[in-house]
Write a protein that holds these residues in place. Structure first.
Motif, PDB file in Angstrom:
ATOM      1  N   PRO A  87      41.398  56.319  72.541  1.00  0.00           N
ATOM      2  CA  PRO A  87      42.028  55.774  73.743  1.00  0.00           C
ATOM      3  C   PRO A  87      43.038  54.679  73.399  1.00  0.00           C
ATOM      4  O   PRO A  87      42.827  53.895  72.466  1.00  0.00           O
ATOM      5  N   LEU A  88      44.104  54.628  74.163  1.00  0.00           N
ATOM      6  CA  LEU A  88      45.169  53.657  73.921  1.00  0.00           C
ATOM      7  C   LEU A  88      44.624  52.235  73.834  1.00  0.00           C
ATOM      8  O   LEU A  88      45.011  51.475  72.950  1.00  0.00           O
ATOM      9  N   ARG A  89      43.735  51.869  74.736  1.00  0.00           N
ATOM     10  CA  ARG A  89      43.183  50.498  74.739  1.00  0.00           C
ATOM     11  C   ARG A  89      42.442  50.209  73.435  1.00  0.00           C
ATOM     12  O   ARG A  89      42.569  49.120  72.869  1.00  0.00           O
ATOM     13  N   ASP A  90      41.678  51.172  72.927  1.00  0.00           N
ATOM     14  CA  ASP A  90      40.948  50.972  71.672  1.00  0.00           C
ATOM     15  C   ASP A  90      41.916  50.808  70.509  1.00  0.00           C
ATOM     16  O   ASP A  90      41.698  49.980  69.625  1.00  0.00           O
ATOM     17  N   VAL A  91      42.985  51.596  70.497  1.00  0.00           N
ATOM     18  CA  VAL A  91      43.974  51.496  69.420  1.00  0.00           C
ATOM     19  C   VAL A  91      44.726  50.173  69.539  1.00  0.00           C
ATOM     20  O   VAL A  91      45.028  49.527  68.528  1.00  0.00           O
ATOM     21  N   ILE A  93      43.534  47.338  70.595  1.00  0.00           N
ATOM     22  CA  ILE A  93      42.638  46.317  70.040  1.00  0.00           C
ATOM     23  C   ILE A  93      42.600  46.422  68.523  1.00  0.00           C
ATOM     24  O   ILE A  93      42.684  45.419  67.811  1.00  0.00           O
ATOM     25  N   PHE A  94      42.484  47.642  68.007  1.00  0.00           N
ATOM     26  CA  PHE A  94      42.477  47.884  66.559  1.00  0.00           C
ATOM     27  C   PHE A  94      43.743  47.326  65.898  1.00  0.00           C
ATOM     28  O   PHE A  94      43.689  46.684  64.858  1.00  0.00           O
ATOM     29  N   ALA A  95      44.893  47.569  66.541  1.00  0.00           N
ATOM     30  CA  ALA A  95      46.175  47.132  65.978  1.00  0.00           C
ATOM     31  C   ALA A  95      46.453  45.657  66.244  1.00  0.00           C
ATOM     32  O   ALA A  95      47.391  45.100  65.685  1.00  0.00           O
ATOM     33  N   ARG A  96      45.635  45.053  67.096  1.00  0.00           N
ATOM     34  CA  ARG A  96      45.815  43.660  67.498  1.00  0.00           C
ATOM     35  C   ARG A  96      47.179  43.451  68.172  1.00  0.00           C
ATOM     36  O   ARG A  96      47.842  42.456  67.954  1.00  0.00           O
ATOM     37  N   HIS A  97      47.569  44.435  68.995  1.00  0.00           N
ATOM     38  CA  HIS A  97      48.789  44.303  69.790  1.00  0.00           C
ATOM     39  C   HIS A  97      48.442  43.569  71.083  1.00  0.00           C
ATOM     40  O   HIS A  97      47.465  43.911  71.742  1.00  0.00           O
ATOM     41  N   SER A  98      49.258  42.597  71.456  1.00  0.00           N
ATOM     42  CA  SER A  98      48.998  41.845  72.684  1.00  0.00           C
ATOM     43  C   SER A  98      49.383  42.634  73.930  1.00  0.00           C
ATOM     44  O   SER A  98      48.871  42.373  75.008  1.00  0.00           O
ATOM     45  N   ASP A  99      50.259  43.613  73.782  1.00  0.00           N
ATOM     46  CA  ASP A  99      50.778  44.370  74.925  1.00  0.00           C
ATOM     47  C   ASP A  99      50.619  45.869  74.653  1.00  0.00           C
ATOM     48  O   ASP A  99      51.051  46.353  73.605  1.00  0.00           O
ATOM     49  N   PRO A 100      50.024  46.626  75.586  1.00  0.00           N
ATOM     50  CA  PRO A 100      49.841  48.061  75.346  1.00  0.00           C
ATOM     51  C   PRO A 100      51.161  48.821  75.181  1.00  0.00           C
ATOM     52  O   PRO A 100      51.194  49.883  74.574  1.00  0.00           O
ATOM     53  N   ILE A 102      53.522  48.046  73.281  1.00  0.00           N
ATOM     54  CA  ILE A 102      53.819  48.079  71.844  1.00  0.00           C
ATOM     55  C   ILE A 102      53.079  49.251  71.211  1.00  0.00           C
ATOM     56  O   ILE A 102      53.654  50.025  70.447  1.00  0.00           O
ATOM     57  N   THR A 103      51.806  49.394  71.547  1.00  0.00           N
ATOM     58  CA  THR A 103      50.992  50.480  70.997  1.00  0.00           C
ATOM     59  C   THR A 103      51.538  51.836  71.438  1.00  0.00           C
ATOM     60  O   THR A 103      51.557  52.790  70.651  1.00  0.00           O
ATOM     61  N   THR A 104      51.997  51.929  72.668  1.00  0.00           N
ATOM     62  CA  THR A 104      52.524  53.184  73.197  1.00  0.00           C
ATOM     63  C   THR A 104      53.711  53.694  72.380  1.00  0.00           C
ATOM     64  O   THR A 104      53.913  54.897  72.254  1.00  0.00           O
ATOM     65  N   ARG A 105      54.466  52.799  71.790  1.00  0.00           N
ATOM     66  CA  ARG A 105      55.610  53.207  70.963  1.00  0.00           C
ATOM     67  C   ARG A 105      55.191  54.091  69.788  1.00  0.00           C
ATOM     68  O   ARG A 105      55.976  54.860  69.276  1.00  0.00           O
ATOM     69  N   TYR A 106      53.958  53.940  69.345  1.00  0.00           N
ATOM     70  CA  TYR A 106      53.452  54.701  68.206  1.00  0.00           C
ATOM     71  C   TYR A 106      52.963  56.087  68.602  1.00  0.00           C
ATOM     72  O   TYR A 106      52.674  56.906  67.739  1.00  0.00           O
ATOM     73  N   ASP A 107      52.812  56.334  69.891  1.00  0.00           N
ATOM     74  CA  ASP A 107      52.177  57.562  70.368  1.00  0.00           C
ATOM     75  C   ASP A 107      53.174  58.713  70.421  1.00  0.00           C
ATOM     76  O   ASP A 107      53.908  58.871  71.384  1.00  0.00           O
ATOM     77  N   ARG A 108      53.169  59.527  69.370  1.00  0.00           N
ATOM     78  CA  ARG A 108      54.080  60.677  69.301  1.00  0.00           C
ATOM     79  C   ARG A 108      53.780  61.698  70.379  1.00  0.00           C
ATOM     80  O   ARG A 108      54.644  62.441  70.794  1.00  0.00           O
TER      81      ARG A 108
END
Length: 133
Positions: A87-91, A93-100, A102-108
């Motif tokens: 799940p995006l939220r778990d990733v 937290i894993f990546a220690r991103h403050s804003d989701p 940022i994490t979404t940018r990695y989601d191909r």
């Protein structure tokens, strides 16, 4: 086993460590239980510059393309977690991103309609409307 670390922006974090990573960390720490895990040959804490030099040596030994750095490896790990269905939220937290975002940018696969939330909602509603057997 967990690892306490200080990350970017001096943010403290506690992360679980998979067994192979834990073995490597314990080997690097030897009998030390506090302080830096990775030390230079002279026994000082490894700083960013010495870590970069060590990374270059390991990249060459592993036969990886020249110019491979830790950040692309981090990027690949985050992308793999998302591709594996974490799940995006778990990733985040894993990546220690403050804003989701940022994490979404990695989601191909974010444009993959097979993974669209509409399928989950539909299945959830259908399951709830099924008569109990």
């Amino acid at each position: 086993m967990y690892l306490r670390l200080t990350g970017k922006g001096n943010k403290d974090a506690t992360m679980p460590r998979p067994e192979p990573v834990l073995r490597a960390l314990l080997a690097a720490a030897r009998d030390r239980t506090t302080g830096s895990v990775v030390l230079t040959k002279s026994g000082k804490a490894q700083n960013r510059r010495s870590a970069d030099g060590r990374c270059k040596i390991l990249v060459k030994r592993a036969g990886l393309p020249a110019g491979t750095h830790p950040h692309p490896m981090r990027h690949a790990t985050i992308t793999a977690a998302l591709d594996a269905g974490a799940p995006l939220r778990d990733v985040q937290i894993f990546a220690r991103h403050s804003d989701p975002r940022i994490t979404t940018r990695y989601d191909r696969g974010r444009q993959n309609l097979d993974r669209h939330a509409a399928h989950l909602v539909s299945a959830y509603i259908a399951e709830g409307s099924m008569p109990a057997s």
